[in-house]
Design an enzyme around this catalytic site. Sequence first.
Site, short mmCIF file in Angstrom:
data_model
loop_
_atom_site.label_atom_id
_atom_site.label_comp_id
_atom_site.label_asym_id
_atom_site.label_seq_id
_atom_site.Cartn_x
_atom_site.Cartn_y
_atom_site.Cartn_z
N CYS A 1 -4.84 -5.41 -1.75
CA CYS A 1 -4.28 -4.07 -2.00
C CYS A 1 -3.90 -3.49 -0.64
O CYS A 1 -4.51 -2.55 -0.16
CB CYS A 1 -5.29 -3.18 -2.71
N ASP B 1 -0.12 -8.60 -8.37
CA ASP B 1 -0.90 -7.68 -9.17
C ASP B 1 -2.35 -8.14 -9.10
O ASP B 1 -2.71 -9.17 -9.68
CB ASP B 1 -0.40 -7.67 -10.62
N CYS C 1 -12.13 4.67 -0.69
CA CYS C 1 -12.16 5.96 0.02
C CYS C 1 -12.68 7.04 -0.93
O CYS C 1 -12.20 8.17 -0.92
CB CYS C 1 -10.79 6.33 0.59
N ASP D 1 -9.51 -3.43 -0.98
CA ASP D 1 -9.59 -1.98 -0.76
C ASP D 1 -8.97 -1.35 -2.01
O ASP D 1 -7.80 -1.00 -2.03
CB ASP D 1 -8.82 -1.60 0.51
N ASP E 1 0.69 -6.40 -2.40
CA ASP E 1 0.68 -5.12 -3.08
C ASP E 1 1.42 -5.28 -4.40
O ASP E 1 2.32 -6.12 -4.52
CB ASP E 1 1.33 -4.02 -2.24
N PRO F 1 -0.60 0.93 2.96
CA PRO F 1 0.51 0.77 3.89
C PRO F 1 0.27 -0.21 5.04
O PRO F 1 1.11 -0.36 5.90
CB PRO F 1 0.72 2.18 4.43
N GLY F 2 -0.91 -0.85 5.07
CA GLY F 2 -1.11 -1.95 6.00
C GLY F 2 -1.99 -1.66 7.19
O GLY F 2 -2.10 -2.51 8.08
N GLY F 3 -2.65 -0.52 7.24
CA GLY F 3 -3.50 -0.22 8.39
C GLY F 3 -4.64 -1.20 8.57
O GLY F 3 -4.88 -1.71 9.67
#
Length: 442
Positions: A258, A309, A380, A327, A282, A261-263
């Site tokens: 997942c 998926d 998160c 994540d 993603d 944005p790739g951090g």
Amino acid sequence: MDNARRTAVKVLGEVLQKGAFSNIVLGRELNKSNLNDKDRALATEIVYGTLKYKYTIDVILNYYIKSDLEKMDGDILNILRISLYQMIYLDKIPEFAVVNEAVELAKRNSIKGSRLVNGVLRNYLRNKDINYCDEKNNTEQLSFKYSFPKWIVNLFISQYGTEDAERILNGLNMIPAITVRVNNLKTEYEDAWKLLEDNGYDIEEGKICLEAIIITKGRNVEDNPLFKDGLITVQDESAMLVAPSMDLEEGMTVLDLCSAPGGKTCHIAEIMNNIGEVFAFDIHLSKLPMIEENAKRLGIKNIKCNVLDATKYDTTYKEKADRVLIDVPCSGLGIIRKKPEIKWNKNTNAMKELIEIQRQIMTNACKYVKPGGKLIYSTCTINKEENEENIRWFIKRHSEFTLEPLYYGESDNIIYHKEGYMTILPDKHMDGFFIAKMIRRR
């Protein structure tokens, strides 16, 4: 001419009536406006402040408006909301100026609306010392004080107890620090530190992460040459703990299911020194360019992006990975200080649906891990149903996996559970977060 308050009302309409993301719609409206820096800052303050304190503001408005707030004209309601926010929480704007500006804004909508705005705000100013909630009801008091819907307050009290629940609510209302991660592929920590100081930033060391630098004062980081050249990237310290939790080594094969944005994906590649393979997946094709752009800026060459998926098993990756990161999509209750609209666009039913998705992802992800490999689960959120209970559910059904303990030194906002996973409570420097590491024994 554009106007800071008019812009704020427009943004709030998009967020509260249409479910838009505050950061996206605010950025769009500011970029196309002709507001100066001072007014841009005011619009931003009003939007995020009003979203943060919407519950408290609406309780007060309900005292003066007997009809259902949600049936009111959306613009008039949001004019009232931003006006109360300014009068209650900002001390630099005279109250008479707030009322006058609100009435002028409302006139653009209707004369009737402007009269309502004028009457409500002046009535509030005459009676603002009223106690608006039941002092004997603990949930009601905490909801009003910290401006959280009652269901979230009750959730935190039931899971953490009243004392820690109040601490969490307070932490989620704190203004987040801007934290950057030093990219070890391009520079050393000390060199990045000096360059930030040379560029006029006030900085301090991160709270717990070795690569973290906290920026306390300075211009927009994205305008900084260090960011543009890929020497640093913006990331919360809680998120920075994920990649180091994975026990990464050069030459490994890593799956991030997942990724956007790739951090965290980029942090994984940095720790691996660009040696090995990092597969970034993603479900949305449109999000993959964000990962690729981040990787290019940071000088990363070993990330491969593709659509996947995570809730559906793909035999292509059976036992392929030394490390798998999930994540997972979550309620986001740990990042409310950055996205206050989460308070208003989540509910208990939506969380139950998320838990089902999270467990589907866990069930598939574990099949991609080699014997001896490791599965890392992170969120998160600080909702225990999405965290501890999911891990217990998984371990009970997958005896080939066992938990490995995580430890990053003592910090007053980190809970190290006896099972090995960790919960990070939100504060000024760190988002609320959860991380668990599991090794496949066979």
